[in-house]
Design a protein around this motif. Structure first.
Motif, mmCIF file in Angstrom:
data_model
loop_
_atom_site.group_PDB
_atom_site.id
_atom_site.type_symbol
_atom_site.label_atom_id
_atom_site.label_comp_id
_atom_site.label_asym_id
_atom_site.label_seq_id
_atom_site.Cartn_x
_atom_site.Cartn_y
_atom_site.Cartn_z
ATOM 1 N N LEU A 160 0.829 -1.205 0.000
ATOM 2 C CA LEU A 160 0.000 0.000 0.000
ATOM 3 C C LEU A 160 0.864 1.256 0.000
ATOM 4 O O LEU A 160 0.596 2.207 -0.742
ATOM 5 N N VAL A 161 1.909 1.243 0.806
ATOM 6 C CA VAL A 161 2.842 2.376 0.832
ATOM 7 C C VAL A 161 3.524 2.532 -0.532
ATOM 8 O O VAL A 161 3.658 3.650 -1.039
ATOM 9 N N LEU A 162 3.931 1.433 -1.138
ATOM 10 C CA LEU A 162 4.550 1.485 -2.475
ATOM 11 C C LEU A 162 3.599 2.045 -3.525
ATOM 12 O O LEU A 162 4.014 2.809 -4.401
ATOM 13 N N ILE A 163 2.333 1.685 -3.444
ATOM 14 C CA ILE A 163 1.347 2.205 -4.392
ATOM 15 C C ILE A 163 1.274 3.715 -4.288
ATOM 16 O O ILE A 163 1.327 4.433 -5.297
ATOM 17 N N PHE A 164 1.181 4.240 -3.063
ATOM 18 C CA PHE A 164 1.051 5.688 -2.900
ATOM 19 C C PHE A 164 2.347 6.426 -3.228
ATOM 20 O O PHE A 164 2.309 7.518 -3.795
ATOM 21 N N ILE A 165 3.475 5.828 -2.913
ATOM 22 C CA ILE A 165 4.753 6.457 -3.285
ATOM 23 C C ILE A 165 4.879 6.550 -4.800
ATOM 24 O O ILE A 165 5.226 7.605 -5.344
ATOM 25 N N SER A 166 4.586 5.455 -5.493
ATOM 26 C CA SER A 166 4.696 5.484 -6.953
ATOM 27 C C SER A 166 3.642 6.411 -7.554
ATOM 28 O O SER A 166 3.905 7.086 -8.553
ATOM 29 N N TYR A 167 2.456 6.480 -6.948
ATOM 30 C CA TYR A 167 1.420 7.398 -7.423
ATOM 31 C C TYR A 167 1.918 8.846 -7.380
ATOM 32 O O TYR A 167 1.853 9.568 -8.371
ATOM 33 N N PHE A 168 2.409 9.271 -6.228
ATOM 34 C CA PHE A 168 2.866 10.657 -6.102
ATOM 35 C C PHE A 168 4.119 10.908 -6.933
ATOM 36 O O PHE A 168 4.290 12.002 -7.485
ATOM 37 N N LEU A 169 4.984 9.925 -7.055
ATOM 38 C CA LEU A 169 6.190 10.077 -7.860
ATOM 39 C C LEU A 169 5.836 10.276 -9.333
ATOM 40 O O LEU A 169 6.298 11.235 -9.967
ATOM 41 N N PHE A 170 5.000 9.398 -9.886
ATOM 42 C CA PHE A 170 4.603 9.527 -11.287
ATOM 43 C C PHE A 170 3.767 10.789 -11.517
ATOM 44 O O PHE A 170 3.849 11.413 -12.562
ATOM 45 N N ARG A 171 2.958 11.148 -10.531
ATOM 46 C CA ARG A 171 2.128 12.344 -10.661
ATOM 47 C C ARG A 171 2.988 13.601 -10.748
ATOM 48 O O ARG A 171 2.655 14.549 -11.461
ATOM 49 N N ASN A 172 4.101 13.627 -10.028
ATOM 50 C CA ASN A 172 4.984 14.781 -10.048
ATOM 51 C C ASN A 172 5.950 14.756 -11.228
ATOM 52 O O ASN A 172 6.378 15.810 -11.688
ATOM 53 N N ILE A 173 6.299 13.586 -11.725
ATOM 54 C CA ILE A 173 7.254 13.485 -12.834
ATOM 55 C C ILE A 173 6.577 13.745 -14.179
ATOM 56 O O ILE A 173 7.101 14.471 -15.017
ATOM 57 N N ILE A 174 5.396 13.154 -14.391
ATOM 58 C CA ILE A 174 4.708 13.264 -15.681
ATOM 59 C C ILE A 174 3.748 14.451 -15.622
ATOM 60 O O ILE A 174 2.952 14.568 -14.692
ATOM 61 N N SER A 175 3.798 15.320 -16.642
ATOM 62 C CA SER A 175 2.941 16.511 -16.649
ATOM 63 C C SER A 175 1.472 16.125 -16.817
ATOM 64 O O SER A 175 1.146 15.048 -17.317
#
Length: 103
Positions: free
Chosen positions: A12-27
């Motif tokens: 669950l933590v990995l899902i949210f980390i990757s969510y915020f990471l991709f959300r900030n990296i990809i416009s």
């Protein structure tokens, strides 16, 4: 049962980390285009996600069998799939068509 709960919480933590990471990296516009391509057909989306998930799990199993780390397969494979889930979550638009930009 304790190991399952720890693994579930970590995923669950990995899902949210990757969510915020991709959300900030990809416009935003790029994420919206990815979303439109992925969800153009729900049946294609489900098939693609299934195939990608099987490929991730299969490659992980193959690598872990070659390195004799088989006992960790139930930890590593779901963690990698959790990153995929976070990516898919990040492509979902957060604003509707009629919403104005926060300028």
């Amino acid at each position: 049962m304790k190991n399952f709960l720890i693994s579930s919480l970590a995923n669950l933590v990995l899902i949210f980390i990757s969510y915020f990471l991709f959300r900030n990296i990809i416009s935003g516009p790029t994420r919206h285009k990815l979303y439109e391509k992925m969800f153009s057909s729900m049946s294609k989306f489900i098939i693609y996600v299934f195939i990608i998930t099987v490929a991730i799990t299969g490659l992980t199993a193959l690598i872990l069998y070659k390195t004799s780390l088989v006992p960790y397969i139930n930890i590593i494979a779901p963690a990698l799939v959790s990153i995929l889930v976070g990516f898919i979550m990040s492509t979902v638009p957060t604003r509707g068509k009629g919403d104005k930009d926060k300028a």
